[in-house]
Design a protein around this motif. Structure first.
Motif, PDB file in Angstrom:
ATOM      1  N   GLY B  18      -7.732   3.536   4.031  1.00 39.25           N
ATOM      2  CA  GLY B  18      -6.948   2.859   5.043  1.00 39.25           C
ATOM      3  C   GLY B  18      -5.662   2.269   4.499  1.00 39.25           C
ATOM      4  N   THR B  19      -5.107   1.355   5.273  1.00 32.15           N
ATOM      5  CA  THR B  19      -3.789   0.811   4.962  1.00 32.15           C
ATOM      6  C   THR B  19      -3.919  -0.628   4.501  1.00 32.15           C
ATOM      7  OG1 THR B  19      -2.845   2.227   6.665  1.00 32.15           O
ATOM      8  CG2 THR B  19      -1.511   0.358   5.951  1.00 32.15           C
ATOM      9  N   PHE B  42      -5.340   3.573  -1.319  1.00 31.97           N
ATOM     10  CA  PHE B  42      -4.788   2.919  -0.132  1.00 31.97           C
ATOM     11  C   PHE B  42      -3.390   3.424   0.183  1.00 31.97           C
ATOM     12  CE2 PHE B  42      -7.954  -0.309  -1.215  1.00 31.97           C
ATOM     13  CZ  PHE B  42      -8.421  -0.651   0.035  1.00 31.97           C
ATOM     14  N   ARG B  43      -3.078   3.432   1.452  1.00 31.78           N
ATOM     15  CA  ARG B  43      -1.684   3.530   1.860  1.00 31.78           C
ATOM     16  C   ARG B  43      -1.184   2.098   1.887  1.00 31.78           C
ATOM     17  NH1 ARG B  43      -0.218   3.254   7.559  1.00 31.78           N
ATOM     18  NH2 ARG B  43       2.030   3.546   7.705  1.00 31.78           N
ATOM     19  N   THR B  44       0.039   1.855   1.410  1.00 30.83           N
ATOM     20  CA  THR B  44       0.475   0.457   1.325  1.00 30.83           C
ATOM     21  C   THR B  44       1.715   0.182   2.152  1.00 30.83           C
ATOM     22  OG1 THR B  44       1.740   0.988  -0.656  1.00 30.83           O
ATOM     23  CG2 THR B  44      -0.482   0.106  -0.983  1.00 30.83           C
ATOM     24  N   THR B  58       1.478  -6.053  13.493  1.00 31.82           N
ATOM     25  CA  THR B  58       1.404  -5.643  14.891  1.00 31.82           C
ATOM     26  C   THR B  58       1.640  -4.147  15.035  1.00 31.82           C
ATOM     27  OG1 THR B  58       2.350  -7.793  15.409  1.00 31.82           O
ATOM     28  CG2 THR B  58       2.257  -6.202  17.199  1.00 31.82           C
ATOM     29  N   ALA B  59       2.625  -3.631  14.272  1.00 29.26           N
ATOM     30  CA  ALA B  59       3.001  -2.227  14.434  1.00 29.26           C
ATOM     31  C   ALA B  59       2.003  -1.285  13.779  1.00 29.26           C
ATOM     32  CB  ALA B  59       4.395  -1.989  13.851  1.00 29.26           C
ATOM     33  N   GLU B  60       1.432  -1.661  12.662  1.00 26.39           N
ATOM     34  CA  GLU B  60       0.662  -0.695  11.855  1.00 26.39           C
ATOM     35  C   GLU B  60      -0.836  -0.964  11.835  1.00 26.39           C
ATOM     36  OE1 GLU B  60       1.912   1.879   9.935  1.00 26.39           O
ATOM     37  OE2 GLU B  60       4.054   1.600  10.353  1.00 26.39           O
ATOM     38  N   ARG B  61      -1.241  -2.154  12.247  1.00 27.62           N
ATOM     39  CA  ARG B  61      -2.666  -2.491  12.234  1.00 27.62           C
ATOM     40  C   ARG B  61      -3.347  -2.141  10.914  1.00 27.62           C
ATOM     41  NH1 ARG B  61      -5.883  -5.782  15.430  1.00 27.62           N
ATOM     42  NH2 ARG B  61      -4.302  -6.589  16.838  1.00 27.62           N
ATOM     43  N   PRO B  62      -2.972  -2.784   9.813  1.00 26.98           N
ATOM     44  CA  PRO B  62      -3.581  -2.455   8.506  1.00 26.98           C
ATOM     45  C   PRO B  62      -5.068  -2.799   8.480  1.00 26.98           C
ATOM     46  CG  PRO B  62      -2.318  -4.477   8.368  1.00 26.98           C
ATOM     47  CD  PRO B  62      -2.050  -3.916   9.723  1.00 26.98           C
ATOM     48  N   PRO B  93      -9.789  -8.240   6.845  1.00 27.94           N
ATOM     49  CA  PRO B  93      -9.877  -9.231   5.771  1.00 27.94           C
ATOM     50  C   PRO B  93      -8.492  -9.603   5.213  1.00 27.94           C
ATOM     51  CG  PRO B  93     -10.922  -7.148   5.122  1.00 27.94           C
ATOM     52  CD  PRO B  93     -10.458  -6.979   6.520  1.00 27.94           C
ATOM     53  N   VAL B  94      -8.332 -10.891   4.957  1.00 26.88           N
ATOM     54  CA  VAL B  94      -7.102 -11.377   4.315  1.00 26.88           C
ATOM     55  C   VAL B  94      -7.498 -11.994   2.971  1.00 26.88           C
ATOM     56  CG1 VAL B  94      -5.174 -12.986   4.451  1.00 26.88           C
ATOM     57  CG2 VAL B  94      -5.992 -11.827   6.529  1.00 26.88           C
ATOM     58  N   ILE B  95      -6.940 -11.434   1.877  1.00 29.39           N
ATOM     59  CA  ILE B  95      -7.231 -11.959   0.549  1.00 29.39           C
ATOM     60  C   ILE B  95      -5.987 -12.667   0.017  1.00 29.39           C
ATOM     61  CG2 ILE B  95      -7.868 -11.357  -1.820  1.00 29.39           C
ATOM     62  CD1 ILE B  95      -9.315  -8.925  -0.729  1.00 29.39           C
ATOM     63  N   PHE B  96      -6.140 -13.966  -0.326  1.00 31.77           N
ATOM     64  CA  PHE B  96      -5.006 -14.721  -0.863  1.00 31.77           C
ATOM     65  C   PHE B  96      -4.833 -14.440  -2.346  1.00 31.77           C
ATOM     66  CE2 PHE B  96      -5.475 -17.411   2.923  1.00 31.77           C
ATOM     67  CZ  PHE B  96      -4.137 -17.519   3.255  1.00 31.77           C
ATOM     68  N   LEU B  97      -3.563 -14.301  -2.731  1.00 31.85           N
ATOM     69  CA  LEU B  97      -3.238 -14.170  -4.150  1.00 31.85           C
ATOM     70  C   LEU B  97      -2.486 -15.430  -4.510  1.00 31.85           C
ATOM     71  CD1 LEU B  97      -1.860 -10.578  -3.806  1.00 31.85           C
ATOM     72  CD2 LEU B  97      -4.138 -11.220  -4.574  1.00 31.85           C
ATOM     73  N   THR B  98      -3.062 -16.231  -5.405  1.00 28.75           N
ATOM     74  CA  THR B  98      -2.428 -17.524  -5.654  1.00 28.75           C
ATOM     75  C   THR B  98      -2.468 -17.908  -7.124  1.00 28.75           C
ATOM     76  OG1 THR B  98      -2.593 -19.869  -5.187  1.00 28.75           O
ATOM     77  CG2 THR B  98      -4.608 -18.615  -4.937  1.00 28.75           C
ATOM     78  N   ALA B  99      -1.396 -18.603  -7.510  1.00 28.97           N
ATOM     79  CA  ALA B  99      -1.364 -19.115  -8.868  1.00 28.97           C
ATOM     80  C   ALA B  99      -2.069 -20.451  -8.938  1.00 28.97           C
ATOM     81  CB  ALA B  99       0.099 -19.264  -9.346  1.00 28.97           C
TER      82      ALA B  99
END
Lengths: 101, 570
Positions: B18-19, B42-44, B58-62, B93-99
C-alpha cells in the motif's frame, strides 16, 4: 361496502361505482348518488367492477335509477360486472333494459 | 473478506503493502525514510507540512502515516487529530517519529490520536517490526469492519424473513378462525412473532369453542408451534371432538415437536349451541373471568400447560358453569397482568383487580381495560405479548344457535337452522354457517348461486312472511325507502316469529344437488299478488323469487304460501 360517484367536467356523464355487497343496505347511498342530477342529457354509468354480490333489491335499485333517468328513453350503462354479479343480471334479463359493456 | 492490502511482500516495483504518507518539514528526513519504506514494498508520498499532508491524505487515502511531531505552522499533533477525523470508520495507523522521548510528549502523541511512536534515530529493524505490528492491527480492524457489515446485512435479511413468516403464520392461524360477532380482541406482540395464540371455531351444533394459548418465550421459537395447534384445533372442533380429545391431541403434538423446555399454557372454553352452559379448562394461564348477573366467577388454572407430559391425563375433570343471556367472558394472557409501568410495577398490582371487581353485569369491560392498560404502560417498552379477549355470550354471539348437521352416506348432508325472535334479522350467510363446518369445500364454484338462492328465499320469508311487508310498497323510489325503513323499524321493535332453513346436499355423478327450503311462522303470502307480478321486467319489485327460478331447476311453493323449496342442480 360503499357507493361513490364521479361527475365529468361537462356534467354530461356520471359514473356510480359500487364496492362490495350490493344489497338493500346500500339503497339510500345508491339513491343519493343520482337523485340530485337532472336526467336531461345526462348519461349514467354504473360500475360494478368492485361489487362482489348483488341481490334482488339491488336489481330494484337499478330499475329505480333507470326510471329516474327517463325510463325507456334512459341512457344507463352497466360496466365491469363479472362472475356472480353478471350472472344475476343476466338471469334477470337486464340486458334488455340496460346497455352492458 | 480479504483486506484491501495483501500482507505478502511483492516485487519492489509494485506496491503490495500500500501507500505510506511521510510528513516531515526536513526534506532529508523525508527522503531517507521514503527510501527505507520503498525497499519494504511501499509506495510513498511526502509532505513537508501539515497542510500538504492533509491534502495528500484526502486525495490519496494512504494506508499508513509517519508523522514528525515538531513542524512549523500546523503541528504533527494537530495534523494527526485532523487525519483521524478524516479517516472516519477506516483505521489508518499514524506512527509518530520524534526526537523527544519524555513521557509527557509520548502521552500527548497518543492523546492526539497517534497509534505508535518511534524515537529518532531508529534502526531499520525497529521500523520494520513496528510497521508489521501496525499492519496487524489495521488488518484486524478491517476484518472486523467487514464482519460488522456482513452481520448487519444478515440481520436485515433475517428481519425480512421473520416478517414474511409472520405473515404466513398469521394468515394460516387467523384466517381459519370462525368469525364471531361482537367478540372483542386485543393482541399486541412484543417481538415480531407472537407467542400468544387466539383460536375460535364453531362446533358442529353451532356452538363456539375458543382457545387462548401462550407459548413459553416469544418470537420465532414460540410461534412455530402455533401451526400444528391451530390445525388440530380447527379440524377436531369441526368434527365435533370433545374438549378432552382436542386438548389431548394438542398436548401430544406439542410434546413431539417442542424441545423439553418449551410448552404452551392455554385456556379452552366451549359453549354448546344451547347457550345454557360453558365448559372450561385452564392449564397454566391467568384466570379467565365470567361476569354473570349474580357474580364474578374466576376460571383459575387447575392443570399443567400443554406439551410437558407425553400423555394428557384422561381423567381430567370437566368444569361446567351455567350460563344466562347477557353473561360475558374475559380471557387474558400473562403479558397483560405483568405489563410494567415506568416504575417497574405490574398491571395486576396497579388497578387490574379493581377494574375486574368493578365490572358490572352486561357491560363491556375491554375498552375500559385497554384504556387503563395504555395509561399504565405510558412511556415503557412492552416486554411480553399481550392477548385479551372478551365475548358476550348471548344470542348474537351464537348466530347459528340451533343449527343441526346430519351427515349421510357417500358425502351427503343435511343442515338445518331455526332463527327466532331477536335472531331473525341477522341470518348468517351460507359461507358463515357452512364454511367453518367444511360443508362448502368442493362447492366453491356453485357458492355464489347458492348464496343468492338462500338470501332471496330468506328475505322473502322474513320480510313478507314474518314481518308482513308488502313488496308492492317498492313500486316507487320513495316507497322503496319506506319499505326498508319499515323493515328495520319492525326488527328493532322486536318481532315475534321464526324462520326455519334446511339445506340438503346430494352428490351426483358429475355434480351435485342442493335443496334449500325455507319456511316461516307468517300467515303465508298471497301467491298471485306477491310473487307472480306482471311479466314486465322493469318493475322494481317482486324480483326475488324470479331470480331464484332463474338459478334453480325447480322452485316449489307450498300451498300455504309459507314454505318454499328450491332445487339447485349442476
Amino acid at each position: 361496502m360503499s357507493v361513490t360517484r364521479q361527475l365529468d367536467d361537462t356534467h354530461s356523464e356520471v359514473k356510480i361505482s359500487v364496492d362490495g355487497r350490493f344489497d338493500f343496505s346500500l339503497h339510500k347511498l345508491f339513491r343519493d348518488a343520482y337523485r340530485d342530477l337532472s336526467p336531461a342529457s345526462m348519461r349514467f354509468i354504473v360500475d360494478l367492477g368492485a361489487a362482489t354480490y348483488l341481490d334482488s333489491s339491488a336489481l330494484g335499485m337499478l330499475l329505480l335509477l333507470r326510471e329516474h333517468a327517463g325510463g325507456d328513453r334512459a341512457q344507463v350503462r352497466i360496466v365491469n360486472a363479472k362472475g356472480d354479479v353478471l350472472r344475476v343480471l343476466k338471469i334477470a334479463n337486464f340486458d334488455r333494459l340496460f346497455a352492458f359493456d | 473478506m480479504e483486506p484491501a492490502t495483501p500482507a505478502a511482500a511483492g516485487a519492489p516495483s509494485e506496491t503490495p503493502r500500500g501507500t505510506a504518507l511521510i510528513v516531515d518539514d526536513e526534506l532529508a528526513n523525508c527522503r531517507l525514510l521514503a527510501r527505507m519504506l520503498q525497499r519494504e514494498g511501499f509506495r510513498t508520498l511526502e509532505a513537508l507540512s501539515g497542510e500538504v499532508a492533509l491534502e495528500l491524505f484526502t486525495a490519496e487515502r494512504p494506508d499508513i502515516v509517519f508523522m514528525d511531531v515538531m513542524m512549523p505552522e500546523l503541528s504533527g499533533l494537530e495534523t494527526t487529530t485532523r487525519i483521524k477525523q478524516l479517516s472516519g470508520m477506516d483505521f489508518v495507523p499514524v506512527i509518530f517519529l520524534t526526537a523527544l522521548s519524555d513521557e509527557e510528549s509520548m502521552t500527548s502523541c497518543i492523546a492526539a490520536g497517534g497509534d505508535d511512536f518511534l524515537s529518532k534515530p531508529f534502526s531499520l529493524g525497529v521500523l520494520k517490526s513496528r510497521i508489521r505490528a501496525m499492519e496487524r492491527v489495521r488488518d484486524l480492524h478491517r476484518r472486523l469492519a467487514a464482519q460488522k457489515l456482513a452481520l448487519a446485512e444478515m440481520l436485515e435479511r433475517e428481519h425480512e424473513e421473520q416478517a414474511l413468516a409472520e405473515r404466513v403464520l398469521s394468515y394460516a392461524v387467523g384466517n381459519r378462525n370462525a368469525e364471531v360477532e361482537r367478540l372483542a380482541l386485543l393482541q399486541r406482540p412484543a417481538a415480531l412473532f407472537n407467542g400468544d395464540l387466539v383460536l375460535t371455531q364453531r362446533l358442529p351444533d353451532g356452538g363456539l369453542r375458543i382457545l387462548l394459548g401462550d407459548f413459553t418465550g416469544h418470537g420465532l421459537a414460540a410461534a412455530f408451534g402455533a401451526l400444528p395447534v391451530a390445525d388440530i384445533f380447527h379440524t377436531l372442533t369441526r368434527r365435533g371432538a370433545d374438549d378432552a380429545r382436542v386438548l389431548a391431541a394438542i398436548n401430544r403434538k406439542l410434546h413431539q415437536v417442542l424441545p423439553a423446555d418449551r410448552f404452551m399454557a392455554a385456556v379452552l372454553v366451549s359453549i354448546p349451541a344451547s347457550g345454557d352452559a360453558l365448559y372450561w379448562w385452564n392449564g397454566g394461564m391467568p384466570s379467565g373471568w365470567l361476569r354473570t348477573r349474580a357474580a364474578l366467577v374466576e376460571l383459575s388454572s387447575h392443570a399443567l400447560p400443554l406439551g410437558i407430559q407425553p400423555e394428557f391425563p384422561t381423567r381430567e375433570p370437566r368444569h361446567r358453569l351455567a350460563l344466562s343471556p347477557g353473561d360475558r367472558l374475559l380471557l387474558m394472557s400473562d403479558g397483560l397482568l405483568e405489563a410494567l409501568d415506568r416504575d417497574g410495577r405490574m398491571f395486576i398490582e396497579r388497578g387490574l383487580m379493581e377494574l375486574l371487581h368493578g365490572w358490572r353485569p352486561d357491560e363491556a369491560l375491554l375498552p375500559t381495560l385497554v384504556e387503563a392498560l395504555d395509561r399504565h404502560c405510558e412511556q415503557t417498552e412492552q416486554l411480553d405479548d399481550i392477548a385479551l379477549l372478551e365475548c358476550p355470550l348471548d344470542a348474537a354471539t351464537m348466530p347459528v344457535a340451533s343449527g343441526q348437521l346430519v351427515r349421510g352416506s357417500s358425502g351427503s348432508w343435511n343442515w338445518s337452522l331455526e332463527l327466532r325472535d331477536g335472531q331473525i334479522g341477522n341470518p348468517p350467510s351460507l359461507r358463515a354457517a357452512l364454511g367453518p363446518l367444511g360443508l362448502l369445500d368442493g362447492l366453491e364454484t356453485q357458492e355464489g348461486a347458492l348464496e343468492t338462492v338462500f338470501a332471496e328465499l330468506y328475505a322473502n320469508a322474513l320480510e313478507h312472511g314474518v314481518l308482513g311487508l308488502s313488496s308492492q310498497m317498492k313500486r316507487t323510489a320513495d316507497g322503496f325507502e319506506a319499505y326498508y325503513r319499515e323493515r328495520s323499524t319492525r326488527l328493532v321493535e322486536g318481532c315475534q316469529g321464526w324462520v326455519r332453513v334446511e339445506v340438503r346436499f346430494e352428490p351426483q355423478p358429475d355434480g351435485g344437488l342442493v335443496v334449500i327450503s325455507v319456511s316461516d311462522s307468517g300467515r303465508g303470502f298471497n301467491l298471485d299478488a306477491e310473487h307472480f307480478p306482471s311479466p314486465d321486467a322493469s318493475c322494481p319489485w317482486g324480483r326475488g323469487l324470479a331470480l331464484v327460478r332463474g338459478l334453480c331447476e325447480s322452485v316449489d311453493i307450498d300451498p300455504s304460501g309459507s314454505r318454499v323449496e328450491a332445487q339447485y342442480r349442476w
